[in-house]
Design a protein around this motif. Sequence first.
Motif, short mmCIF file in Angstrom:
data_model
loop_
_atom_site.label_atom_id
_atom_site.label_comp_id
_atom_site.label_asym_id
_atom_site.label_seq_id
_atom_site.Cartn_x
_atom_site.Cartn_y
_atom_site.Cartn_z
N UNK A 108 0.81 -1.21 -0.01
CA UNK A 108 -0.05 0.02 0.09
C UNK A 108 0.80 1.39 -0.08
N UNK A 109 0.45 2.17 -0.70
CA UNK A 109 1.06 3.31 -0.90
C UNK A 109 0.79 4.67 -0.01
N UNK A 110 1.36 4.95 1.08
CA UNK A 110 0.98 5.79 1.91
C UNK A 110 0.93 7.25 1.32
N UNK A 111 1.72 7.70 0.87
CA UNK A 111 1.59 9.00 0.18
C UNK A 111 0.53 9.06 -0.93
N UNK A 112 0.03 7.88 -1.65
CA UNK A 112 -0.77 7.94 -2.60
C UNK A 112 -2.31 8.03 -1.98
N UNK A 113 -2.15 7.09 -0.78
CA UNK A 113 -3.66 7.25 0.00
C UNK A 113 -3.83 8.58 0.36
N UNK A 114 -2.99 9.25 1.04
CA UNK A 114 -3.19 10.67 1.61
C UNK A 114 -3.52 11.65 0.58
N UNK A 115 -2.75 11.42 -0.74
CA UNK A 115 -3.47 12.24 -1.88
C UNK A 115 -4.71 12.05 -2.29
N UNK A 116 -5.00 10.69 -2.34
CA UNK A 116 -6.44 10.10 -2.51
C UNK A 116 -7.49 10.96 -1.70
N UNK A 117 -6.98 10.96 -0.32
CA UNK A 117 -7.91 11.34 0.81
C UNK A 117 -8.20 12.82 0.58
N UNK A 118 -7.01 13.69 0.01
CA UNK A 118 -7.32 15.01 -0.16
C UNK A 118 -8.64 15.17 -1.12
N UNK A 119 -8.59 14.42 -1.91
CA UNK A 119 -9.61 14.56 -3.14
C UNK A 119 -10.88 13.98 -2.68
N UNK A 120 -10.78 12.80 -2.33
CA UNK A 120 -11.95 11.91 -2.04
C UNK A 120 -12.08 11.32 -0.63
N UNK A 121 -12.03 12.02 0.38
CA UNK A 121 -12.12 11.35 1.75
C UNK A 121 -13.40 10.86 1.92
N UNK A 122 -14.36 11.16 1.60
CA UNK A 122 -15.71 10.61 1.62
C UNK A 122 -15.64 9.28 1.04
N UNK A 123 -15.30 8.75 0.05
CA UNK A 123 -15.46 7.41 -0.53
C UNK A 123 -14.34 6.60 0.53
#
Length: 220
Positions: free
Chosen positions: A39-54
């Motif tokens: 799992x890519x932690x930086x990628x996850x946080x970048x994803x959270x910035x745009x779509x935390x609701x999902x």
Amino acid sequence: MRLQKLGGMAGLACAATYLFGFVVLVTLLAPLGFGTAGVDPRGVVAFIETDAALLILWNSVIYIVNALALTVLVLAIHARLRARTPDWADVTRALGLIWATLVIAAGMIANVAVERAASLAPTQFDRAVMLWETMHAVELGLGGGNEIAGGVWIGCVSLAGWIGRSLGRIVIGMGLLTGTSGMLTLVPVLGDVTGAVFGLGAIGWFVAIGLTLIRPRNVA
């Protein structure tokens, strides 16, 4: 509504949460490496910035909704097993409630991790990554990264059903296979494979046990 039928519906609900989780995992979350050691932690946080609701929705369904339905299922199965194997029934209830507790705790921690990372990421991205990584490790330790508690419970339910002849052969066979694969997630090199087998097997087992509780005379 009788507990047996309510438990059967809860079993089908558990299967639905697993199915939802798999669909989202292999489509929207696959590029982030969720469900694997990569799992890519930086990628996850970048994803959270745009779509935390999902992510919050995903965590809520696969953990919190699942745990609530699981609790009802555990009690319904206990009631079914109690007539022929009372001691085994008590063991399965204890193990099942432990699993449900771990699952709901993992979900709450996972959602807090998303919320805190989302608030930190715009101004302190590296700190958000570190925080999410740490809380994700706790989530995995509680059950998101292994299926030992679930494997033991499903295996014990199936064994009790075989001893007391209170469950059908399909439920028992699928349960023993699924339970064994869940316990094998304890072995690091087998974790990804056995975890996938457990998840897919659990969908089938939840459906089978759900139908057994709803229509006990018509399900093998």
